[in-house]
Write a protein that holds these residues in place. Structure first.
Motif, PDB file in Angstrom:
ATOM      1  N   ARG A   1      -7.836   0.117  -0.590  1.00 13.67           N
ATOM      2  CA  ARG A   1      -8.611   1.252  -0.071  1.00 13.67           C
ATOM      3  C   ARG A   1      -9.990   0.825   0.420  1.00 13.67           C
ATOM      4  O   ARG A   1     -10.424   1.237   1.499  1.00 13.67           O
TER       5      ARG A   1
ATOM      6  N   HIS B   1     -12.280   0.968   4.164  1.00 16.12           N
ATOM      7  CA  HIS B   1     -13.655   1.448   4.295  1.00 16.12           C
ATOM      8  C   HIS B   1     -14.540   0.396   4.977  1.00 16.12           C
ATOM      9  O   HIS B   1     -15.364   0.729   5.845  1.00 16.12           O
TER      10      HIS B   1
ATOM     11  N   GLY C   1      -8.546   4.840   3.664  1.00 10.39           N
ATOM     12  CA  GLY C   1      -8.786   4.505   2.267  1.00 10.39           C
ATOM     13  C   GLY C   1      -8.677   5.689   1.331  1.00 10.39           C
ATOM     14  O   GLY C   1      -8.743   5.513   0.105  1.00 10.39           O
TER      15      GLY C   1
ATOM     16  N   TYR D   1       0.833  -1.205   0.000  1.00  4.79           N
ATOM     17  CA  TYR D   1       0.000   0.000   0.000  1.00  4.79           C
ATOM     18  C   TYR D   1       0.867   1.254   0.000  1.00  4.79           C
ATOM     19  O   TYR D   1       0.620   2.209  -0.745  1.00  4.79           O
TER      20      TYR D   1
END
Length: 400
Positions: A170, A174, A100, A38
């Protein structure tokens, strides 16, 4: 349904809070499988920069939690533990959801720090149940909460990796944020706090001088239990940096390292989930001290034997027994903290304990990596065994 209706207040709270600490455990650990990947999407980094940023982002939550936990604990003792549970659940829901949307590594680092700042759901859950549960049931109740936190931490990487592979990095944040908001709603509507008890505790807090860390540390048994928490968490985390490398060395290139390392990493969590409620009931029946002694002895022997491991099967079995020692140690520590703490200071004491556990989470991997580089992988387990023996001796001296 009939049985649920006839449960006492603390038993109903325990069910809701188990789910809450389970999700908190997932939230703290789900980022591990894809953290570096990430971060790599957030900029152009060299391998060394990527390793550094990954370490900083992962450690930030634990470092901040270690600093701010006592503040939230003191506030919980004054304003109520349910309020702190709501603050933590809602704060983490917002933080997870926001992760996110980050566009650079510094935003992610800030949010991980905020995640630590909004922490305290587990420590306040422990404090609330410790105060509400009857003394003869406290060990069992706290052990059940341990299984929730352990299960979340165990399944976090698996769930995080699965969500990331299906929905992307992402969207996985959430989803976690939405689930934490569900924890907030469940806590808001289902968790009950005894108003009479809370008001009585507030009156005592107002009439007494503020309990500071200096005053806490003057209680030698409390300090010894804090250090025990730090030590147990340290030895649990010490193997993390080199686990895959150690598995690779034992496999000698014959099987999938990633898959086998995942199974090895899961062993302590699985056994802790199974054994913790059993040890909780046993401690309530025969005495917490006896269970604590057994936990120390099993940990010391298991770590020492692990240093002689020659195969993956042996490593899996011994890591399974490591989880059993955790199941004996963590609930026993919490039960002894409860018995040696006044009710009006319960949240503060459990928050300090959370701070020491967070410190163990930070320095454990650092010490493990240092020993591995200086000596070899088996030396880590020898160190862990020695630390458990020394910790037991120090704790026994304080109790005598």
């Amino acid at each position: 349904m009939y049985r649920l209706k006839h449960l006492s207040m603390w038993q109903k709270n325990l069910i809701v809070l188990w789910f809450g600490v389970f999700m908190t455990g997932i939230g703290m650990s789900e980022i591990m499988p894809f953290l570096s990947l990430y971060i790599d999407e957030l900029g152009t980094f060299t391998q060394s920069q990527l390793s550094l940023y990954s370490s900083l982002v992962f450690s930030a939550a634990f470092l901040v939690m270690a600093i701010v936990s006592p503040f939230w604990g003191r506030l919980a003792d004054k304003k109520g533990r349910k309020l702190m549970l709501l603050r933590s659940a809602l704060g983490m829901a917002i933080v997870f959801f926001s992760m996110g949307f980050v566009t650079n590594v510094w935003q992610l680092l800030l949010l991980r720090a905020l995640q630590g700042a909004f922490g305290g759901f587990t420590s306040n859950s422990n404090a609330l149940i410790a105060v509400q549960a009857p003394r003869e049931k406290s060990g069992q109740a706290l052990s059940i909460l341990v299984t929730g936190a352990t299960a979340g931490t165990l399944l976090g990487p698996l769930i995080g990796g699965t969500l990331a592979s299906i929905f992307g990095y992402r969207l996985s944040f959430h989803i976690t944020g939405i689930i934490m908001f569900l924890v907030f709603l469940l806590t808001l509507f289902l968790v009950k706090e005894d108003v009479v008890t809370k008001k009585a505790e507030e009156a005592v807090v107002i009439s007494q001088p503020k309990l500071s860390l200096k005053l806490v540390l003057h209680q030698k048994i409390i300090l010894a239990l804090f250090i025990t928490t730090l030590s147990v968490q340290l030895v649990n985390m010490a193997i993390n940096p080199i686990l895959s490398l150690y598995v690779k060395e034992l496999l000698n290139g014959h099987q999938s390292v990633t898959f086998i390392a995942g199974i090895v990493a899961a062993m302590p969590g699985i056994s802790t989930m199974i054994a913790a409620p059993l040890f909780g009931r046993l401690g309530d029946r025969i005495g917490t001290n006896k269970v604590l002694i057994f936990g120390f002895a099993l940990a010391a022997v298991t770590f020492l034997l692990t240093s002689f491991t020659q195969s993956i099967t042996q490593l899996m079995i011994l890591r399974f027994f490591t989880g059993i020692s955790d199941a004996a140690l963590f609930p026993s520590i919490q039960s002894l903290l409860t018995k040696n703490t006044k009710k009006e200071n319960t949240s503060l004491i459990f928050s300090y304990n959370q701070s020491f556990q967070s410190i163990g989470s930070v320095i454990g991997p650092l010490i493990g990596a240092f020993i591995a580089n200086l000596f070899d992988y088996p030396a880590i387990f020898v160190f862990c065994s020695l630390l458990m023996v020394l910790n037991f001796i120090a704790l026994a001296k304080q109790k005598n």
